[in-house]
Design an enzyme around this catalytic site. Structure first.
Site, PDB file in Angstrom:
ATOM      1  N   ASP A  50     -25.832  -7.190   0.385  1.00  0.00           N
ATOM      2  CA  ASP A  50     -27.126  -6.524   0.283  1.00  0.00           C
ATOM      3  C   ASP A  50     -27.728  -6.683  -1.111  1.00  0.00           C
ATOM      4  O   ASP A  50     -26.998  -6.749  -2.100  1.00  0.00           O
ATOM      5  CB  ASP A  50     -26.953  -5.036   0.600  1.00  0.00           C
ATOM      6  CG  ASP A  50     -28.262  -4.349   0.940  1.00  0.00           C
ATOM      7  OD1 ASP A  50     -29.266  -5.054   1.170  1.00  0.00           O
ATOM      8  OD2 ASP A  50     -28.292  -3.108   0.957  1.00  0.00           O
ATOM      9  N   SER A 101     -28.363  -9.442  10.799  1.00  0.00           N
ATOM     10  CA  SER A 101     -28.130  -8.449  11.850  1.00  0.00           C
ATOM     11  C   SER A 101     -29.136  -8.599  12.985  1.00  0.00           C
ATOM     12  O   SER A 101     -30.182  -9.252  12.819  1.00  0.00           O
ATOM     13  CB  SER A 101     -28.220  -7.035  11.269  1.00  0.00           C
ATOM     14  OG  SER A 101     -29.573  -6.712  10.972  1.00  0.00           O
ATOM     15  N   ASN A 147     -32.408  -7.496  11.891  1.00  0.00           N
ATOM     16  CA  ASN A 147     -33.152  -8.372  10.979  1.00  0.00           C
ATOM     17  C   ASN A 147     -34.199  -9.222  11.693  1.00  0.00           C
ATOM     18  O   ASN A 147     -35.125  -9.746  11.048  1.00  0.00           O
ATOM     19  CB  ASN A 147     -32.198  -9.303  10.218  1.00  0.00           C
ATOM     20  CG  ASN A 147     -31.390  -8.597   9.148  1.00  0.00           C
ATOM     21  OD1 ASN A 147     -30.293  -9.023   8.786  1.00  0.00           O
ATOM     22  ND2 ASN A 147     -31.912  -7.494   8.624  1.00  0.00           N
ATOM     23  N   ARG A 182     -24.011   2.947   3.363  1.00  0.00           N
ATOM     24  CA  ARG A 182     -23.971   3.075   4.822  1.00  0.00           C
ATOM     25  C   ARG A 182     -23.404   1.782   5.402  1.00  0.00           C
ATOM     26  O   ARG A 182     -23.352   0.755   4.725  1.00  0.00           O
ATOM     27  CB  ARG A 182     -25.359   3.360   5.394  1.00  0.00           C
ATOM     28  CG  ARG A 182     -26.422   2.344   5.019  1.00  0.00           C
ATOM     29  CD  ARG A 182     -27.753   2.650   5.694  1.00  0.00           C
ATOM     30  NE  ARG A 182     -28.789   1.714   5.263  1.00  0.00           N
ATOM     31  CZ  ARG A 182     -29.622   1.928   4.247  1.00  0.00           C
ATOM     32  NH1 ARG A 182     -29.539   3.050   3.555  1.00  0.00           N
ATOM     33  NH2 ARG A 182     -30.533   1.031   3.919  1.00  0.00           N
TER      34      ARG A 182
END
Length: 250
Positions: free
Chosen positions: A27, A72, A75, A199
């Site tokens: 990220d 993902s 995404n 998360r």
């Protein structure tokens, strides 16, 4: 005091206790680029370079499985231009030479049918060409989410029950695990997330039930060998009990 030598984390980690499986949520690419006055795509290109650095370091350290959250299912909702740029980058950044040089086996998990045909072809070719490699297995999670994965597993198991091949009483943790996209590898020992968010973002939720979690503020393009070793060092300071007491573990 001047002159005191501070050991690096690479020097401090116990090479006999390296996590067998490391999963990473990569990220911060876009934010890294924006801080430098560039478009988000600039960060994604820099992040792709970090993938090669971290893959080589993990292979050197003796990690057996490295799973990277690359794209993902959520995404797909990003701006079309960014999605197209990511697909092009994915196609261009798959370097079989790196895998062959480091004896790395390549695998993919996710709903890859949604990917452009040329990307699917490139991925499958790399999987085939590296299949005989005996070193670390590097897995890209592409068009992947845990809820998608668990839904697919539930559908497959329900179909088996409907056909009479199994009964509802046969459904247990082992059966579910066997029908997940990750059935060919052990659960992650260590999950790392860069970029400052805390998360899991729909990533390996079943598999990370007892994984050690490590979050850092470093954006993915800046996450290099020493940052990886810092995460491993932190992991090695923990006691993994899996629901037992410290006395039982000892």
């Amino acid at each position: 005091m001047k002159g005191l030598y501070k050991m690096s984390y690479k020097e401090q980690i116990d090479t006999n206790r390296i996590p067998r499986h490391i999963a990473i949520i990569m990220d911060g690419n876009g934010r890294w680029a924006k801080q430098r006055g560039h478009e988000r795509s600039y960060g994604h290109h820099a992040g792709a370079e970090t993938v090669h650095v971290i893959a080589e370091e993990c292979a050197r350290l003796g990690v057996k499985y490295l799973t990277l959250y690359t794209f993902s299912t959520e995404n797909w909702n990003r701006p079309t231009d960014e999605v197209n740029a990511l697909m092009t980058l994915l196609f261009d950044s798959i370097e079989e030479e790196t895998f062959m040089k480091n004896n790395i086996r390549f695998r993919v998990i996710g709903d890859i049918c949604k990917l452009p045909t040329k990307v699917q072809t490139r991925l499958m070719a790399c999987i085939d060409h590296t299949a005989s490699n005996t070193g670390m297995c590097m897995v890209l999670a592409i068009s992947y989410s845990s809820r998608w994965e668990l839904t697919q597993a539930a559908k497959t198991i329900a179909a088996l029950v409907q056909k009479g091949e199994i009964t509802p009483n046969d459904v247990d943790e082992r059966l579910i695990t066997a029908h997940l996209a990750t059935h060919f590898m052990p659960d992650p020992d260590l999950l790392i997330r860069t970029g400052g968010e805390i998360r899991l973002s729909n990533y390996l939720l079943w598999q990370c039930a007892y994984s050690e979690l490590y979050f850092c503020d470093t954006y993915w393009p800046d996450f290099k060998e020493e940052e990886l070793c810092h995460a491993i060092y932190n992991y090695q300071q923990r006691e993994r009990r899996f629901g037992k007491t410290s006395e039982q573990i000892k």
